[in-house]
Design a protein around this motif. Structure first.
Motif, PDB file in Angstrom:
ATOM      1  N   SER A  46       0.820  -1.217   0.000  1.00 23.18           N
ATOM      2  CA  SER A  46       0.000   0.000   0.000  1.00 23.18           C
ATOM      3  C   SER A  46       0.851   1.264   0.000  1.00 23.18           C
ATOM      4  N   VAL A  47       2.114   1.172   0.442  1.00 23.99           N
ATOM      5  CA  VAL A  47       3.009   2.322   0.335  1.00 23.99           C
ATOM      6  C   VAL A  47       3.178   2.711  -1.130  1.00 23.99           C
ATOM      7  N   GLY A  48       3.265   1.704  -1.985  1.00 23.71           N
ATOM      8  CA  GLY A  48       3.332   1.983  -3.420  1.00 23.71           C
ATOM      9  C   GLY A  48       2.013   2.473  -3.969  1.00 23.71           C
ATOM     10  N   VAL A  49       0.915   1.821  -3.578  1.00 20.40           N
ATOM     11  CA  VAL A  49      -0.411   2.211  -4.061  1.00 20.40           C
ATOM     12  C   VAL A  49      -0.738   3.645  -3.677  1.00 20.40           C
ATOM     13  N   GLY A  50      -0.352   4.049  -2.463  1.00 24.27           N
ATOM     14  CA  GLY A  50      -0.691   5.382  -1.973  1.00 24.27           C
ATOM     15  C   GLY A  50      -0.099   6.514  -2.785  1.00 24.27           C
ATOM     16  N   GLY A  51       0.946   6.225  -3.562  1.00 22.15           N
ATOM     17  CA  GLY A  51       1.566   7.286  -4.356  1.00 22.15           C
ATOM     18  C   GLY A  51       1.035   7.405  -5.765  1.00 22.15           C
ATOM     19  N   ASN A  52       0.204   6.462  -6.197  1.00 18.89           N
ATOM     20  CA  ASN A  52      -0.226   6.455  -7.596  1.00 18.89           C
ATOM     21  C   ASN A  52      -0.962   7.729  -7.995  1.00 18.89           C
ATOM     22  N   LEU A  53      -2.035   8.057  -7.302  1.00 15.45           N
ATOM     23  CA  LEU A  53      -2.836   9.208  -7.724  1.00 15.45           C
ATOM     24  C   LEU A  53      -2.150  10.546  -7.494  1.00 15.45           C
ATOM     25  N   PRO A  54      -1.505  10.793  -6.335  1.00 17.65           N
ATOM     26  CA  PRO A  54      -0.827  12.079  -6.171  1.00 17.65           C
ATOM     27  C   PRO A  54       0.206  12.354  -7.264  1.00 17.65           C
ATOM     28  N   VAL A  55       0.931  11.309  -7.646  1.00 16.58           N
ATOM     29  CA  VAL A  55       1.996  11.485  -8.643  1.00 16.58           C
ATOM     30  C   VAL A  55       1.437  11.464 -10.065  1.00 16.58           C
ATOM     31  N   ASP A  56       0.611  10.469 -10.364  1.00 13.51           N
ATOM     32  CA  ASP A  56       0.154  10.281 -11.742  1.00 13.51           C
ATOM     33  C   ASP A  56      -0.753  11.405 -12.216  1.00 13.51           C
ATOM     34  N   SER A  57      -1.600  11.926 -11.315  1.00 17.12           N
ATOM     35  CA  SER A  57      -2.469  13.030 -11.722  1.00 17.12           C
ATOM     36  C   SER A  57      -1.657  14.279 -12.047  1.00 17.12           C
ATOM     37  N   ALA A  58      -0.587  14.494 -11.282  1.00 17.25           N
ATOM     38  CA  ALA A  58       0.280  15.640 -11.556  1.00 17.25           C
ATOM     39  C   ALA A  58       0.961  15.490 -12.915  1.00 17.25           C
ATOM     40  N   ILE A  59       1.480  14.302 -13.187  1.00 16.29           N
ATOM     41  CA  ILE A  59       2.176  14.062 -14.458  1.00 16.29           C
ATOM     42  C   ILE A  59       1.247  14.275 -15.643  1.00 16.29           C
ATOM     43  N   PHE A  60       0.090  13.652 -15.605  1.00 20.14           N
ATOM     44  CA  PHE A  60      -0.817  13.721 -16.749  1.00 20.14           C
ATOM     45  C   PHE A  60      -1.300  15.142 -16.991  1.00 20.14           C
ATOM     46  N   LEU A  61      -1.680  15.841 -15.920  1.00 20.42           N
ATOM     47  CA  LEU A  61      -2.201  17.195 -16.072  1.00 20.42           C
ATOM     48  C   LEU A  61      -1.154  18.141 -16.629  1.00 20.42           C
ATOM     49  N   GLU A  62       0.098  17.954 -16.264  1.00 18.91           N
ATOM     50  CA  GLU A  62       1.150  18.878 -16.664  1.00 18.91           C
ATOM     51  C   GLU A  62       1.573  18.722 -18.120  1.00 18.91           C
ATOM     52  N   PHE A  63       1.173  17.641 -18.757  1.00 22.88           N
ATOM     53  CA  PHE A  63       1.427  17.480 -20.189  1.00 22.88           C
ATOM     54  C   PHE A  63       0.149  17.635 -21.016  1.00 22.88           C
ATOM     55  N   LEU A  64      -0.954  17.912 -20.360  1.00 19.81           N
ATOM     56  CA  LEU A  64      -2.251  17.920 -21.030  1.00 19.81           C
ATOM     57  C   LEU A  64      -2.589  19.318 -21.544  1.00 19.81           C
ATOM     58  N   PRO A  65      -2.962  19.460 -22.829  1.00 23.11           N
ATOM     59  CA  PRO A  65      -3.431  20.764 -23.306  1.00 23.11           C
ATOM     60  C   PRO A  65      -4.660  21.200 -22.504  1.00 23.11           C
ATOM     61  N   GLY A  66      -4.779  22.491 -22.245  1.00 24.77           N
ATOM     62  CA  GLY A  66      -5.907  22.986 -21.462  1.00 24.77           C
ATOM     63  C   GLY A  66      -7.250  22.609 -22.041  1.00 24.77           C
ATOM     64  N   SER A  67      -7.326  22.483 -23.355  1.00 24.14           N
ATOM     65  CA  SER A  67      -8.585  22.141 -24.003  1.00 24.14           C
ATOM     66  C   SER A  67      -9.011  20.702 -23.745  1.00 24.14           C
ATOM     67  N   HIS A  68      -8.081  19.879 -23.205  1.00 27.71           N
ATOM     68  CA  HIS A  68      -8.378  18.464 -22.986  1.00 27.71           C
ATOM     69  C   HIS A  68      -8.287  18.075 -21.517  1.00 27.71           C
ATOM     70  N   GLN A  69      -8.390  19.035 -20.606  1.00 29.03           N
ATOM     71  CA  GLN A  69      -8.266  18.699 -19.197  1.00 29.03           C
ATOM     72  C   GLN A  69      -9.418  17.836 -18.694  1.00 29.03           C
ATOM     73  N   TYR A  70     -10.514  17.801 -19.441  1.00 27.49           N
ATOM     74  CA  TYR A  70     -11.629  16.934 -19.053  1.00 27.49           C
ATOM     75  C   TYR A  70     -11.221  15.461 -19.054  1.00 27.49           C
TER      76      TYR A  70
END
Length: 520
Positions: free
Chosen positions: A161-185
Motif C-alpha cells: 500500500s506504500v506503493g499504491v498510496g503514491g499512484n494518484l498524487p503522482v500520476d495526476s500531476a504528471i498527466f495534467l502537466e502534459f495535457l493541453p488545457g482544451s483536454h483537461q476533461y
C-alpha cells in the motif's frame, strides 16, 4: 501588480489565444486567481501552457493516458478491493481475533505512501515516483501470497500500500502537466480505469476465491484447502509487475516542463516541450527567451546562491506555505482537504460494514451463496464504468462545471447510502448498492480531476499529498470503528451517508472553478 489587490481581485490573467486547431473554443485562461501565486512562475507557466496547447493532444499524451489511467488509476482502486476480497478467506485460515486489522494496516501503508510520494515528487521530481510506485506494489503483492500467518499478510498489505498510496498524487500531476488545457476533461475520464479495476478484481476473484477457498460455513480451514486467495495474490501481483515493466521498459516519461521551470531549469523545460512536439509529429516555436523575459518581473535566479536556496527549500515547508499564501488559496486548500477527509472516512466505513450487511441480509433473504455474492459484486462494479464516463460529461456543462458535478454527485452518493438501509429484499439491496456505485464513481471521477487542477505545478505534488493524507488519516479510523462498533446496527451506514452529504455541501463553497481554464 500591486500587493493590495492580489488577494481580492477575481479576474484572471489573459493569455494569447490558445485555439490553434480548436476554432469553436473560448480562449483558455489560468485556473488560479490573479496574484494568487508568484508572478514570475505564473508568467512562465502561461507560456508553457500556450506551447503545450499549440502542440495539441497527440501520441505522447495518449500514451500517458494509458500508462497513467490504465495503470496508476486502476491500481489505486484495485488493491483496496483485493484486500476486501481476500479478507474472508484469510479470516477462515488464520482465525485472527480482529480481522479489520488487515484494513488498518493497508490504510496505514496508503497514508505513508501518500505523504512520501506526494511531497517527494515536488522535491526529487515525477519520474522516479512514477516508475517506482507500481514496482513496489507488485513486489510485495507477490510476496504476500506466501504469507504464513495473519501478521505477515498485514505487514505485506501495508508495504504494497506504500506503493499504491503514491499512484494518484503522482500520476495526476504528471498527466495534467502534459495535457493541453482544451483536454483537461480527460483527467475525469481517467476514472473509467478506476472503475474497471474493481470489475477486473471481481472477475478474477470469482473463480479463485469463490471455488478455491474455505467457505464461511466450514468448521476447519487448512492451507491446502484455502489456496485460492494465494493464487489471487499471485495474479494481481503479476499484473502489477507487467504494468511496472511496461512503464519502465516500454515508455519514456519526460520530466514535467513546469516542474523543471519551477526549479529554475528553464532550458531543460524548453527542451522537453520540443521533445514532446517531436513525439507528436509537430513543431513548436518556444524558445528559452520566451521564458526568460519574465525574469525581469522578479528573477527566479540561476546563480549559485539561488541554486543553494532552492536546495534548502527542499527540506522546509515552502510548498506547503504556498498553498496557504493568500486567504483565497488557504480557503480552497482547507476545503478540498476537508472534503477528501469526509470521503476518506465515509467510503471505507461503508465498505467495512457492507460485507457484513450483505452476508447477514443475504442469509436472511436465502441467497448468501458464493455465486450470488460474486454475481452481485460484479454487477455493482459494472455500474461504476458508466458513472466515470458521466462524470467526464458533467464537468463540461456550462455554468455547472466541476463544482456543480462534484456537489451533486457527492450528495446523491450519501442519499443512496441512506436509502440502502431501507432494503427489505436482496434485489432492492442490490439496486441501492448499484445506484451508490454509479454515483460514487461520478463523484470520484470529478474529485480526482478537480483536485490537481486547483494547485500550481510547483506545489501540485504537495497539494495532492495534503489531500491524500487527509483522506488516508480519516480512512484509518474506519477499521478501528469496525473493530469496536456494534456490527448489528445500520448506524455506521447513516454516519457514512451524512459524511458524503456534508462533503457535497462543502463542494459548493469551493472558490475555484477550473472549467475552461488551463492549469498553471
Amino acid at each position: 501588480m500591486g500587493e493590495h489587490d492580489s488577494m481580492e481581485r477575481s479576474e484572471v490573467h489573459s493569455v494569447p489565444s490558445l485555439n490553434h486547431g480548436f476554432p469553436n473554443e473560448e480562449p483558455l485562461v489560468p485556473t488560479l486567481l490573479k496574484g494568487a501565486i508568484d508572478p514570475v512562475y505564473e508568467g512562465k507557466a502561461q507560456v508553457l501552457n500556450t506551447a503545450i496547447q499549440e502542440i495539441g493532444m497527440g501520441r505522447y499524451q495518449w500514451q500517458l493516458f494509458v500508462v497513467v489511467g490504465g495503470f496508476g488509476w486502476a491500481s489505486d482502486n484495485l488493491w483496496p478491493v483485493v484486500t476486501s476480497l481476500i479478507l474472508p478467506a484469510i479470516t477462515s485460515e488464520f482465525s485472527p481475533s480482529k480481522p479489520p486489522l488487515l484494513s488498518l494496516s493497508q490504510n496505514i501503508g496508503l497514508l505513508v505512501g501518500a505523504i512520501f510520494w506526494g511531497f517527494g515528487c515536488d522535491i526529487f521530481g515525477r519520474r522516479w515516483a512514477f516508475n517506482l510506485t507500481i514496482g513496489i506494489t507488485s513486489i510485495f503483492g507477490l510476496i504476500a501470497a506466501g504469507s504464513p500467518n495473519f501478521a505477515a499478510i498485514g505487514c505485506f498489505a501495508a508495504l504494497w500500500s506504500v506503493g499504491v498510496g503514491g499512484n494518484l498524487p503522482v500520476d495526476s500531476a504528471i498527466f495534467l502537466e502534459f495535457l493541453p488545457g482544451s483536454h483537461q476533461y480527460l483527467l475525469t475520464i481517467l476514472s473509467v480505469f478506476w472503475a474497471f479495476a474493481q470489475l477486473l478484481a471481481n472477475l478474477v476473484g470469482w473463480p479463485l476465491l469463490g471455488y478455491h477457498t474455505c467457505q464461511e460455513t466450514a468448521t476447519t480451514c487448512t492451507r491446502s484447502e484455502n489456496f485460492g486467495w494465494r493464487y489471487f495474490m499471485i495474479a494481481m501481483g503479476g499484473l502489477a509487475m507487467i504494468m511496472f515493466a511496461c512503464r519502465f521498459f516500454l515508455f519514456t516519461l519526460y520530466e514535467s516542463p513546469k516542474y523543471l521551470m519551477g526549479r529554475g531549469r528553464d532550458e531543460d523545460a524548453v527542451e522537453i516541450v520540443h521533445e514532446v512536439a517531436r513525439r507528436n509529429g509537430k513543431t513548436t516555436n518556444l524558445t528559452l527567451a520566451d521564458l526568460e523575459v519574465h525574469n525581469q518581473e522578479g528573477q527566479q535566479g540561476v546563480d549559485a546562491s539561488a541554486a543553494l536556496k532552492r536546495k534548502l527549500e527542499k527540506v522546509n515547508l515552502t510548498h506547503v506555505r504556498s498553498l496557504f499564501a493568500t486567504p483565497t488559496l488557504a480557503w480552497s486548500t482547507s476545503l478540498i482537504m476537508l472534503i477528501w477527509a469526509f470521503i476518506g472516512l465515509g467510503f471505507p466505513l461503508y465498505n467495512a460494514f457492507l460485507p457484513y450487511i450483505q452476508a447477514t441480509r443475504g442469509a436472511k433473504f436465502g441467497d448468501g451463496s458464493t455465486y450470488i455474492t460474486f454475481r452481485n459484486s460484479t454487477i455493482i462494479a459494472v455500474l461504476g464504468v458508466p458513472g466515470a464516463l458521466l462524470g467526464g460529461a458533467l464537468v463540461e456543462i456550462p455554468r455547472f462545471g466541476r463544482k456543480g458535478a462534484l456537489a451533486l454527485s457527492t450528495v446523491l452518493t450519501g442519499v443512496f447510502l441512506f436509502a440502502s438501509t431501507t432494503a427489505v429484499t436482496s434485489n432492492s439491496l442490490l439496486g441501492w448498492n448499484c445506484a451508490f456505485s454509479f454515483m460514487s464513481n461520478v463523484m470520484y471521477a470529478v474529485l480526482y480531476a478537480y483536485t490537481p487542477e486547483i494547485f500550481a505545478t510547483k506545489d501540485r505534488g504537495t497539494g495532492n499529498a495534503l489531500t491524500a493524507t487527509a483522506n488516508r488519516v480519516f480512512g484509518i479510523m474506519a477499521p478501528i470503528i469496525a473493530i469496536y462498533a456494534n456490527l448489528e446496527t445500520a448506524a455506521p451506514v447513516y454516519v457514512s451517508g451524512a459524511l458524503f452529504v456534508a462533503a457535497g455541501i462543502l463542494a459548493i463553497l469551493l472558490p475555484f472553478e477550473p472549467q475552461g481554464k488551463a492549469s498553471l
